[in-house]
Design an enzyme around this catalytic site. Structure first.
Site, PDB file in Angstrom:
ATOM      1  CG  HIS A 191       3.945   4.057   8.393  1.00  0.00           C
ATOM      2  ND1 HIS A 191       3.949   4.932   7.391  1.00  0.00           N
ATOM      3  CD2 HIS A 191       3.473   2.983   8.077  1.00  0.00           C
ATOM      4  CE1 HIS A 191       3.645   4.399   6.330  1.00  0.00           C
ATOM      5  NE2 HIS A 191       3.283   3.101   6.851  1.00  0.00           N
ATOM      6  CE  LYS A 194      27.140  -2.919  -7.933  1.00  0.00           C
ATOM      7  NZ  LYS A 194      27.322  -1.649  -8.896  1.00  0.00           N
ATOM      8  NE  ARG A 207       7.171   0.863   4.719  1.00  0.00           N
ATOM      9  CZ  ARG A 207       6.041   0.450   4.730  1.00  0.00           C
ATOM     10  NH1 ARG A 207       5.771  -0.861   4.330  1.00  0.00           N
ATOM     11  NH2 ARG A 207       4.994   1.085   4.946  1.00  0.00           N
ATOM     12  NE  ARG A 211      -1.743  -2.256   2.749  1.00  0.00           N
ATOM     13  CZ  ARG A 211      -1.839  -3.551   2.366  1.00  0.00           C
ATOM     14  NH1 ARG A 211      -2.953  -3.816   1.482  1.00  0.00           N
ATOM     15  NH2 ARG A 211      -0.863  -4.294   2.769  1.00  0.00           N
ATOM     16  CB  THR A 212       3.383   2.561   2.072  1.00  0.00           C
ATOM     17  OG1 THR A 212       2.809   2.112   3.529  1.00  0.00           O
ATOM     18  CG2 THR A 212       3.992   4.101   2.356  1.00  0.00           C
TER      19      THR A 212
HETATM   20  C1  NCD Z   1       1.962  -1.039   8.167  1.00  0.00           C
HETATM   21  C2  NCD Z   1       3.246  -0.779   8.096  1.00  0.00           C
HETATM   22  O1  NCD Z   1       4.177  -0.930   7.150  1.00  0.00           O
HETATM   23  O2  NCD Z   1       3.721  -0.441   9.281  1.00  0.00           O
HETATM   24  N1  NCD Z   1       1.405  -1.061   6.911  1.00  0.00           N
HETATM   25  C3  NCD Z   1       1.190   0.090   6.090  1.00  0.00           C
HETATM   26  O3  NCD Z   1       2.039   0.746   6.040  1.00  0.00           O
HETATM   27  N2  NCD Z   1      -0.098   0.094   5.653  1.00  0.00           N
HETATM   28  C4  NCD Z   1       1.248  -1.790   9.138  1.00  0.00           C
HETATM   29  C5  NCD Z   1       1.638  -3.245   9.141  1.00  0.00           C
HETATM   30  O4  NCD Z   1       2.828  -3.684   8.370  1.00  0.00           O
HETATM   31  O5  NCD Z   1       1.291  -4.174   9.730  1.00  0.00           O
END
Ligand code: NCD
Length: 305
Positions: A131, A82, A103, A53-54
């Site tokens: 997040h 590397k 991320r 999703r993100t």
């Molecule tokens: C979350 C995350 O990555 O922290 N997911 C997301 O970004 N929608 C929640 C999760 O992974 O449980």
């Protein structure tokens, strides 16, 4: 409004959060009005940890704004393999892009990366820490379902220790009026002490319980989370705790008619599929709002309208 980087939700003032939410609601109403707003701009997506999703919602958001996206989602195919440092990767990607979403599995990595980035950097999740863009999504979902972000009893249920979305959401909601948190988790997966301290300093009321059934009737919002397997040190603990909470229609029987059930997804076992058709389940709408909020955030950070 110029926001240099977004590492924690604390980087945004309550007014800036409100402005981003208002813009997201305007985009929701007339997405076509924004389809050329980012012409010529490039978003870089650096995902050193799995994401559906993100990453895709960032990509969708930039595409819907008329911009372009380049990125890495498979660490094995990048120079990290590397031995390149994060600092050098970020300096490099800054030369190719106007804004970066990153991320990474290390807590604090987003802050570190922002110090080397030549363009605004957005924390798309740093380990079990924070997040903030999921939180903006969650705020928009609560606002759209409840009509306000004040005067709410919010239940957060599941892995409150490692769940970074929970930490950022508590930080954000603590700034609104008359919020009461009910934290539902096994003892081992309680909210970390630094988050409790932040709530205490902000004068926010909260209680901690182990059983969802005891409190479900009092909730306006129920935020379910999965147990974060990848952050456990041993498999046995994960297996013991993973099915601590399973929301089904029987448990929901006692809940308010206008409860809003959110989940950042992915879900594993914690919400039974039978709940999906219940009008109180808004987690798939939450997915959709994630695109509009990221459109609003990109526009705000790049100062385009
Ligand atoms: C979350 C995350 O990555 O922290 N997911 C997301 O970004 N929608 C929640 C999760 O992974 O449980």
């Amino acid at each position: 409004m110029a926001i240099q980087s977004l590492i924690s939700i604390h980087d945004l003032s309550p007014e800036e959060i409100q402005t981003i939410l208002n813009l997201a609601q305007a985009i929701l109403k007339s997405p076509g009005n924004f389809s050329n707003s980012c012409n010529g701009k490039i978003l870089g997506t650096l995902f050193f940890e799995p994401s559906t999703r993100t990453r895709l919602s960032f990509e969708s958001a930039m595409n819907r704004l008329g911009g372009r996206v380049i990125g890495i989602s498979d660490v094995a195919s990048s120079s990290t393999q590397k031995g390149e440092t994060l600092a050098d990767t970020i300096r490099t990607v800054s030369a190719y892009t106007d804004i970066i979403a990153m991320r990474h599995s290390n807590e604090g990595s987003a802050k570190l990366a922002s110090e080397y980035a030549g363009v605004p950097l957005i924390n798309a999740g740093d380990g079990g820490h924070l997040h903030p863009t999921q939180t903006l999504t969650d705020l928009l979902t609560i606002l759209e379902s409840k009509g306000e972000l004040n005067n709410l009893t919010i239940g957060l249920c599941g892995d409150l220790k490692f769940g970074r979305t929970v930490h950022s959401l508590i930080q954000a909601l603590s700034r609104f009026e008359n919020i009461h948190f009910i934290l539902v988790s096994p003892h081992e997966l309680e909210v970390p002490d630094y988050i409790k301290l932040q709530m205490e300093r902000a004068g926010v009321s909260y209680e901690e319980v182990e059983r969802l059934e005891e409190v479900i009737d009092r909730l306006d919002v129920l935020y379910m989370t999965r147990v974060q397997k990848e952050r456990f040190f041993n498999e046995a603990d994960y297996v013991r705790l993973k099915d601590s909470y399973i929301l089904d229609l029987e448990k929901l029987d006692k809940a308010k008619e206008d409860l809003a059930i959110l989940h950042p997804l992915p879900r594993v076992n914690e919400i039974q599929p039978e709940v999906d058709a219940d009008p109180r389940a808004v987690y798939f709408e939450q997915v959709r709002y994630g695109v509009y909020i990221r459109m609003a955030l990109i526009l705000t950070m790049l100062e385009v309208s």
